[in-house]
Design a protein around this motif. Structure first.
Motif, PDB file in Angstrom:
ATOM      1  N   LYS A  57     -37.682  41.885  -5.973  1.00  0.00           N
ATOM      2  CA  LYS A  57     -37.673  42.667  -7.204  1.00  0.00           C
ATOM      3  C   LYS A  57     -39.029  42.599  -7.906  1.00  0.00           C
ATOM      4  O   LYS A  57     -39.765  41.612  -7.788  1.00  0.00           O
ATOM      5  N   SER A  58     -39.340  43.644  -8.640  1.00  0.00           N
ATOM      6  CA  SER A  58     -40.512  43.631  -9.511  1.00  0.00           C
ATOM      7  C   SER A  58     -40.115  42.921 -10.798  1.00  0.00           C
ATOM      8  O   SER A  58     -39.182  43.351 -11.489  1.00  0.00           O
ATOM      9  N   VAL A  59     -40.808  41.832 -11.130  1.00  0.00           N
ATOM     10  CA  VAL A  59     -40.374  40.958 -12.225  1.00  0.00           C
ATOM     11  C   VAL A  59     -41.470  40.809 -13.271  1.00  0.00           C
ATOM     12  O   VAL A  59     -42.630  40.546 -12.944  1.00  0.00           O
ATOM     13  N   THR A  60     -41.060  40.973 -14.536  1.00  0.00           N
ATOM     14  CA  THR A  60     -41.937  40.705 -15.673  1.00  0.00           C
ATOM     15  C   THR A  60     -41.260  39.685 -16.575  1.00  0.00           C
ATOM     16  O   THR A  60     -40.066  39.806 -16.867  1.00  0.00           O
ATOM     17  N   VAL A  61     -42.011  38.690 -16.997  1.00  0.00           N
ATOM     18  CA  VAL A  61     -41.517  37.676 -17.932  1.00  0.00           C
ATOM     19  C   VAL A  61     -42.214  37.892 -19.264  1.00  0.00           C
ATOM     20  O   VAL A  61     -43.441  37.963 -19.330  1.00  0.00           O
ATOM     21  N   ALA A  66     -47.132  31.872  -9.821  1.00  0.00           N
ATOM     22  CA  ALA A  66     -46.171  32.956 -10.001  1.00  0.00           C
ATOM     23  C   ALA A  66     -46.871  34.322  -9.955  1.00  0.00           C
ATOM     24  O   ALA A  66     -46.381  35.277  -9.333  1.00  0.00           O
ATOM     25  N   ALA A  67     -48.030  34.401 -10.605  1.00  0.00           N
ATOM     26  CA  ALA A  67     -48.775  35.659 -10.620  1.00  0.00           C
ATOM     27  C   ALA A  67     -49.246  36.025  -9.217  1.00  0.00           C
ATOM     28  O   ALA A  67     -49.235  37.205  -8.839  1.00  0.00           O
ATOM     29  N   ASP A  68     -49.657  35.026  -8.451  1.00  0.00           N
ATOM     30  CA  ASP A  68     -50.076  35.277  -7.071  1.00  0.00           C
ATOM     31  C   ASP A  68     -48.929  35.830  -6.234  1.00  0.00           C
ATOM     32  O   ASP A  68     -49.161  36.521  -5.236  1.00  0.00           O
ATOM     33  N   ARG A  69     -47.710  35.535  -6.648  1.00  0.00           N
ATOM     34  CA  ARG A  69     -46.521  36.030  -5.934  1.00  0.00           C
ATOM     35  C   ARG A  69     -45.991  37.325  -6.531  1.00  0.00           C
ATOM     36  O   ARG A  69     -44.924  37.790  -6.141  1.00  0.00           O
ATOM     37  N   GLY A  70     -46.718  37.864  -7.500  1.00  0.00           N
ATOM     38  CA  GLY A  70     -46.385  39.191  -7.997  1.00  0.00           C
ATOM     39  C   GLY A  70     -45.699  39.255  -9.343  1.00  0.00           C
ATOM     40  O   GLY A  70     -45.385  40.357  -9.824  1.00  0.00           O
ATOM     41  N   VAL A  71     -45.454  38.130 -10.004  1.00  0.00           N
ATOM     42  CA  VAL A  71     -44.821  38.154 -11.320  1.00  0.00           C
ATOM     43  C   VAL A  71     -45.838  38.559 -12.378  1.00  0.00           C
ATOM     44  O   VAL A  71     -46.981  38.093 -12.369  1.00  0.00           O
ATOM     45  N   GLN A  72     -45.415  39.421 -13.298  1.00  0.00           N
ATOM     46  CA  GLN A  72     -46.267  39.826 -14.411  1.00  0.00           C
ATOM     47  C   GLN A  72     -45.791  39.127 -15.683  1.00  0.00           C
ATOM     48  O   GLN A  72     -44.610  38.826 -15.843  1.00  0.00           O
ATOM     49  N   ILE A 123     -37.066  44.082 -12.980  1.00  0.00           N
ATOM     50  CA  ILE A 123     -36.362  43.062 -13.759  1.00  0.00           C
ATOM     51  C   ILE A 123     -37.260  42.618 -14.902  1.00  0.00           C
ATOM     52  O   ILE A 123     -38.460  42.353 -14.698  1.00  0.00           O
ATOM     53  N   LEU A 124     -36.702  42.510 -16.094  1.00  0.00           N
ATOM     54  CA  LEU A 124     -37.420  41.977 -17.243  1.00  0.00           C
ATOM     55  C   LEU A 124     -36.688  40.731 -17.710  1.00  0.00           C
ATOM     56  O   LEU A 124     -35.497  40.779 -18.026  1.00  0.00           O
ATOM     57  N   VAL A 125     -37.384  39.594 -17.719  1.00  0.00           N
ATOM     58  CA  VAL A 125     -36.802  38.327 -18.156  1.00  0.00           C
ATOM     59  C   VAL A 125     -37.388  37.976 -19.516  1.00  0.00           C
ATOM     60  O   VAL A 125     -38.607  37.827 -19.655  1.00  0.00           O
ATOM     61  N   VAL A 126     -36.521  37.854 -20.521  1.00  0.00           N
ATOM     62  CA  VAL A 126     -36.963  37.514 -21.870  1.00  0.00           C
ATOM     63  C   VAL A 126     -36.776  36.012 -22.054  1.00  0.00           C
ATOM     64  O   VAL A 126     -35.669  35.524 -22.198  1.00  0.00           O
ATOM     65  N   GLY A 127     -37.886  35.294 -22.024  1.00  0.00           N
ATOM     66  CA  GLY A 127     -37.847  33.842 -22.128  1.00  0.00           C
ATOM     67  C   GLY A 127     -38.525  33.206 -20.930  1.00  0.00           C
ATOM     68  O   GLY A 127     -38.126  33.439 -19.787  1.00  0.00           O
ATOM     69  N   GLY A 128     -39.548  32.384 -21.213  1.00  0.00           N
ATOM     70  CA  GLY A 128     -40.330  31.785 -20.131  1.00  0.00           C
ATOM     71  C   GLY A 128     -40.197  30.284 -20.058  1.00  0.00           C
ATOM     72  O   GLY A 128     -41.166  29.591 -19.741  1.00  0.00           O
ATOM     73  N   GLY A 129     -38.991  29.764 -20.342  1.00  0.00           N
ATOM     74  CA  GLY A 129     -38.731  28.346 -20.132  1.00  0.00           C
ATOM     75  C   GLY A 129     -38.365  28.103 -18.676  1.00  0.00           C
ATOM     76  O   GLY A 129     -38.589  28.952 -17.801  1.00  0.00           O
ATOM     77  N   PHE A 130     -37.785  26.936 -18.403  1.00  0.00           N
ATOM     78  CA  PHE A 130     -37.409  26.638 -17.024  1.00  0.00           C
ATOM     79  C   PHE A 130     -36.424  27.665 -16.481  1.00  0.00           C
ATOM     80  O   PHE A 130     -36.568  28.163 -15.364  1.00  0.00           O
ATOM     81  N   LEU A 131     -35.391  27.984 -17.269  1.00  0.00           N
ATOM     82  CA  LEU A 131     -34.377  28.920 -16.789  1.00  0.00           C
ATOM     83  C   LEU A 131     -34.984  30.281 -16.514  1.00  0.00           C
ATOM     84  O   LEU A 131     -34.775  30.861 -15.439  1.00  0.00           O
ATOM     85  N   GLY A 132     -35.741  30.815 -17.454  1.00  0.00           N
ATOM     86  CA  GLY A 132     -36.326  32.127 -17.262  1.00  0.00           C
ATOM     87  C   GLY A 132     -37.254  32.199 -16.070  1.00  0.00           C
ATOM     88  O   GLY A 132     -37.219  33.158 -15.291  1.00  0.00           O
ATOM     89  N   MET A 133     -38.056  31.170 -15.892  1.00  0.00           N
ATOM     90  CA  MET A 133     -38.992  31.159 -14.772  1.00  0.00           C
ATOM     91  C   MET A 133     -38.275  30.954 -13.433  1.00  0.00           C
ATOM     92  O   MET A 133     -38.697  31.501 -12.409  1.00  0.00           O
ATOM     93  N   GLU A 134     -37.194  30.173 -13.426  1.00  0.00           N
ATOM     94  CA  GLU A 134     -36.418  30.025 -12.189  1.00  0.00           C
ATOM     95  C   GLU A 134     -35.731  31.333 -11.811  1.00  0.00           C
ATOM     96  O   GLU A 134     -35.680  31.703 -10.629  1.00  0.00           O
TER      97      GLU A 134
END
Length: 379
Positions: free
Chosen positions: A152-156, A179-185, A131-142
């Motif tokens: 899922k493998s997630v990149t923000v 978030a990084a400790d939980r695997g988010v890039q 999963i690729l999330v474009v945008g790191g505000g509250f919505l994107g991070m949630e």
């Protein structure tokens, strides 16, 4: 106008103020009003269905007309023109909210703004690995938190470090570490990204201005929102890309008020600004509805700047506008990721901002703390 928490709160307030005339809620969506808060969390994870998030109408004598889209507003004749015909009014509450900002509409991109968006993303992500999330505000991070929880493998990717503009560097950095400790890039693209893919199909990835390509099974745009003011183009009302301008009581004129994500209210530093949050939607709707009934005798809107987010096992509650981290006093309890802590910016007896980090303080208590500050300006 609008089928949301703003519209239902305004209708409820009108009844509480003693208005016994007809109240009609026009909603573009085909379903009953619902709260959008769980869309990036429990609803996306499949823990909550539409019945769980549906809002009850305040009373049986309020008419809800779903699936009715406003096309234009005639102020002189007091008519809202819809696809189904004219709807006359004596007083009007504009609560048309906002829509997701789309970075590449021609690619049929994934967004999370309506329940239908949530269902579509659920289906697409079920068999997805990346999963690729474009945008790191509250919505994107949630969204990132929920999909990482689902394995899922997630990149923000964002122009700046996620959450920094909203929470300041100190708190944002701690959340990113959790978030990084939980695997988010994370990938920072200061000059933005361009979505790519085949015409009319969901995007396959993004390309940064520096030429780097990031691909994923599912690409989600979480790049903010755009106020729904297009239907007001020929109305004569003053609006910009920042929303419909209202006064400190939510009024556009004596018989027209606006509230929620569509409304730009007076800002403490001058000008007008939107405050797109669930709390603002409710508080401003109450003020605007009272202004329709009481006029100048109605109370002014005094934003609390309260908001919250739940992500990566953290419950973050904030009251007060963002101020420099040079004024941050860190509670001694803020020593481990999940330990409850209370962070204060400014003087302890009159804080400019208070943040509860997995803290038991209720929202009303946090709001009262920042209300004491002489440097928090009322609008």
């Amino acid at each position: 106008m609008g089928g949301s928490i703003t519209a239902t709160t305004a209708a409820e307030t009108l009844r509480l103020e003693g208005f016994d005339g007809a109240i009609t809620i026009l909603s573009q969506e085909s379903r009953a009003p619902y709260t959008r808060v769980p869309l990036s969390k429990g609803a996306l994870a499949g823990r909550e269905d539409v019945d769980d998030i549906t809002l009850p109408l305040p009373s049986d004598d309020i008419e809800l007309r779903p699936g009715v889209r406003a096309e234009s507003l005639d102020l002189s004749r007091r008519i809202v023109w819809t696809e189904q015909g004219p709807v006359p009014w004596d007083g009007l509450v504009i609560a048309t909210g906002a829509r997701a900002r789309r970075l590449a509409p021609e690619l049929n991109e994934f967004v999370v703004r309506e329940h239908a968006d949530c269902l579509r993303l659920q289906e697409a992500s079920t068999d997805a690995d990346s999963i690729l999330v474009v945008g790191g505000g509250f919505l994107g991070m949630e969204i990132a938190s929920t999909l990482r929880e689902l394995g899922k493998s997630v990149t923000v990717v964002d122009r700046e470090p996620p959450l920094q503009r909203l929470l300041g560097e100190t708190v944002a950095a701690r959340i990113r570490q959790v978030a990084a400790d939980r695997g988010v890039q994370f990938h920072i693209a200061p000059d933005g990204v361009t979505l790519f893919g085949d015409q009319a199909t969901p995007p396959r990835g993004v390309q940064t201005a520096a030429g780097r390509t990031l691909e994923a099974d599912v690409v989600i745009s979480a790049a903010g929102d755009v106020p729904n003011v297009d239907w007001l183009a020929r109305s004569g009302l003053r609006y910009t890309d920042s929303g419909l301008r209202v006064d400190s009581r939510g009024r556009v004129r004596p018989d027209v008020v606006a509230a929620g994500d569509v409304a730009a209210c007076p800002a403490p530093g001058g000008g007008h600004a939107r405050i797109p949050s669930w709390t603002n939607a409710i508080d401003q709707a109450r003020v605007a509805a009272r202004a329709l009934i009481r006029g100048d005798a109605a109370p002014r809107y005094d934003p609390s700047y309260y908001f919250w987010t739940e992500q990566f096992g953290l419950d973050i509650k904030v009251s007060g506008a963002l101020v420099s981290d040079t004024e941050l006093q860190v509670n001694d309890g803020w020593t481990a990721d999940a330990n409850p802590a209370l962070l204060i910016w400014g003087e302890a007896d009159a804080p400019l901002r208070v943040l509860g980090w997995n803290h038991k303080l209720r929202p009303a208590q946090l709001k009262r703390m920042t209300r004491r500050s002489p440097r928090v300006m009322s609008t």
